[in-house]
Scaffold this active site. Structure first.
Site, PDB file in Angstrom:
ATOM      1  N   LEU A  20       0.768  -1.243  -0.044  1.00 46.74           N
ATOM      2  CA  LEU A  20      -0.042   0.190   0.033  1.00 46.74           C
ATOM      3  C   LEU A  20       0.744   1.183  -0.076  1.00 46.74           C
ATOM      4  CD1 LEU A  20      -2.698  -1.010   2.681  1.00 46.74           C
ATOM      5  CD2 LEU A  20      -2.842  -1.360   0.110  1.00 46.74           C
ATOM      6  N   GLU A  22       0.483   5.877  -0.693  1.00 50.64           N
ATOM      7  CA  GLU A  22      -0.508   7.174  -0.396  1.00 50.64           C
ATOM      8  C   GLU A  22      -1.830   6.888  -1.493  1.00 50.64           C
ATOM      9  OE1 GLU A  22      -0.398   9.718   1.746  1.00 50.64           O
ATOM     10  OE2 GLU A  22       1.500   8.621   2.851  1.00 50.64           O
ATOM     11  N   GLY A  23      -1.414   6.500  -2.596  1.00 49.90           N
ATOM     12  CA  GLY A  23      -2.623   6.391  -3.760  1.00 49.90           C
ATOM     13  C   GLY A  23      -3.661   5.593  -2.937  1.00 49.90           C
ATOM     14  N   HIS A  24      -3.389   4.584  -2.374  1.00 49.26           N
ATOM     15  CA  HIS A  24      -4.411   3.856  -1.696  1.00 49.26           C
ATOM     16  C   HIS A  24      -5.070   4.160  -0.663  1.00 49.26           C
ATOM     17  CE1 HIS A  24      -1.685   0.258  -3.399  1.00 49.26           C
ATOM     18  NE2 HIS A  24      -2.815  -0.027  -3.880  1.00 49.26           N
ATOM     19  N   GLN A  48      -4.555 -12.497 -13.109  1.00 48.77           N
ATOM     20  CA  GLN A  48      -4.436 -11.239 -14.065  1.00 48.77           C
ATOM     21  C   GLN A  48      -3.169 -11.064 -14.253  1.00 48.77           C
ATOM     22  OE1 GLN A  48      -6.082  -8.689 -10.652  1.00 48.77           O
ATOM     23  NE2 GLN A  48      -4.465  -7.169 -11.525  1.00 48.77           N
ATOM     24  N   ASP A 138      -5.184   3.603 -13.183  1.00 58.07           N
ATOM     25  CA  ASP A 138      -5.219   2.474 -13.965  1.00 58.07           C
ATOM     26  C   ASP A 138      -6.632   2.691 -14.769  1.00 58.07           C
ATOM     27  OD1 ASP A 138      -3.339   0.307 -12.868  1.00 58.07           O
ATOM     28  OD2 ASP A 138      -3.812   1.301 -11.075  1.00 58.07           O
ATOM     29  N   GLN A 141      -8.427  -0.303 -16.622  1.00 60.99           N
ATOM     30  CA  GLN A 141      -8.924  -1.141 -15.539  1.00 60.99           C
ATOM     31  C   GLN A 141     -10.419  -0.412 -15.290  1.00 60.99           C
ATOM     32  OE1 GLN A 141      -7.193  -3.347 -12.377  1.00 60.99           O
ATOM     33  NE2 GLN A 141      -7.541  -1.419 -11.197  1.00 60.99           N
ATOM     34  N   SER A 174       2.688   0.580  -6.734  1.00 60.75           N
ATOM     35  CA  SER A 174       3.581  -0.382  -5.685  1.00 60.75           C
ATOM     36  C   SER A 174       4.706  -0.805  -6.460  1.00 60.75           C
ATOM     37  CB  SER A 174       2.656  -1.782  -5.452  1.00 60.75           C
ATOM     38  OG  SER A 174       1.493  -1.376  -5.088  1.00 60.75           O
ATOM     39  N   ARG A 175       4.526  -0.911  -7.809  1.00 62.30           N
ATOM     40  CA  ARG A 175       5.745  -1.425  -8.605  1.00 62.30           C
ATOM     41  C   ARG A 175       6.820  -0.449  -8.629  1.00 62.30           C
ATOM     42  NH1 ARG A 175       1.407  -3.546 -12.087  1.00 62.30           N
ATOM     43  NH2 ARG A 175       1.820  -6.082 -12.307  1.00 62.30           N
TER      44      ARG A 175
HETATM   45  O1  PAF Z   1      -5.676  -2.364  -9.093  1.00 63.93           O
HETATM   46  C1  PAF Z   1      -5.426  -3.502  -8.602  1.00 63.93           C
HETATM   47  O2  PAF Z   1      -4.595  -3.482  -7.533  1.00 63.93           O
HETATM   48  C2  PAF Z   1      -5.822  -4.783  -9.091  1.00 63.93           C
HETATM   49  O3  PAF Z   1      -5.927  -4.853 -10.305  1.00 63.93           O
HETATM   50  C3  PAF Z   1      -7.226  -4.995  -8.597  1.00 63.93           C
HETATM   51  C4  PAF Z   1      -8.602  -4.066  -8.972  1.00 63.93           C
HETATM   52  C5  PAF Z   1      -7.188  -5.015  -7.131  1.00 63.93           C
HETATM   53  C6  PAF Z   1      -7.708  -6.359  -8.973  1.00 63.93           C
HETATM   54  O4  PAF Z   1      -6.865  -7.490  -8.502  1.00 63.93           O
END
Ligand code: PAF
Length: 234
Positions: A20, A22-24, A48, A138, A141, A174-175
């Site tokens: 995790l 700051e974005g989260h 995924q 994302d 997504q 995170s990456r």
């Molecule tokens: O963005 C992410 O962290 C993932 O793609 C998610 C939405 C938790 C699904 O695994």
């Protein structure tokens, strides 16, 4: 969670893969503002990730995450095992329409978004949230999960929240932890290029795509073998 629903409380879900940042935390803060009960899920979803992608290398730091969530006063942490989420192996195949897949990350990550919708559908059914919180970083997504929610009538309100950036503009991810010092220096050019609408700023870098979609300029770049994505609304 169904008891919470019956009590008339609003449930907000922030789905994550952990590590995790700051974005989260900004998604969590928004959820806490808008919901009675906030659930954060941490699950590094194997379906995924394609063969040769970074599933094994994806950063995992559960103890730190747990502390951050405790400090953020999150009500529930959902931290399932792979067996809990996928007890019977692969069953239903999701097939996404081509207009969701003929652009952006989908072109180089076959099966990725099918895996994302698979796990999101499961999380939505398990946690039964009223609202879910996703980041604008994302973007594709978010577009695809929005379609999932409306196509399958989940009745969930989707909140797409602004990208949180480091001081030099790099989108939090995170990456980013996988970048070397030199790589981190290069990575700050991504947002500069987006702001300037000028991909030549990234000459010499391994740019996977730079494309516009529905008024959003999107990019994916590989630095130090780490795949970074970002976008800007035009
Ligand atoms: O963005 C992410 O962290 C993932 O793609 C998610 C939405 C938790 C699904 O695994």
């Amino acid at each position: 969670m169904s008891l919470t629903r019956e009590q008339g409380k609003t449930i907000g879900l922030v789905p994550t893969m952990g590590a995790l940042h700051e974005g989260h935390l900004s998604l969590i803060a928004k959820a806490k503002n808008e919901c009675d009960v906030v659930v954060v899920s941490i699950f590094v979803n194997p379906t995924q990730f394609g063969a040769g992608e970074d599933f094994d290398r994806y950063p995992r730091d559960f103890e730190k995450d747990r502390l951050l969530l405790e400090r953020s006063e999150v009500d529930y942490l959902f931290y399932p095992s792979t067996e809990e989420i996928y007890p019977v192996g692969e069953m239903i195949e999701f097939k996404l329409p081509s207009d969701l897949l003929d652009w952006g990350c989908a072109k180089s990550r076959p099966g990725h978004f099918e895996g994302v919708v698979r796990v999101c559908a499961k999380l939505f059914n398990i946690i039964t949230p009223h609202k879910v919180y996703f980041g604008q970083k994302d973007y594709q997504q978010a577009v695809i999960v929005k379609s999932l929610i409306s196509d399958l009538d989940f009745g969930i309100e989707m909140k797409i929240c602004p990208t949180v950036r480091e001081v030099d503009g790099l989108a939090m991810s995170s990456r980013n932890r996988g970048l070397s010092r030199e790589g981190r220096e290069k990575a700050k050019m991504i947002y500069k290029a987006l702001q300037a609408r000028d991909s030549s700023i990234l000459d010499g870098l391994d740019v996977e795509y730079w494309e516009e979609r529905d008024g959003v300029l999107l990019i994916a770049v590989k630095i130090d073998g780490v795949r970074l994505i970002d976008n800007i609304v035009l």
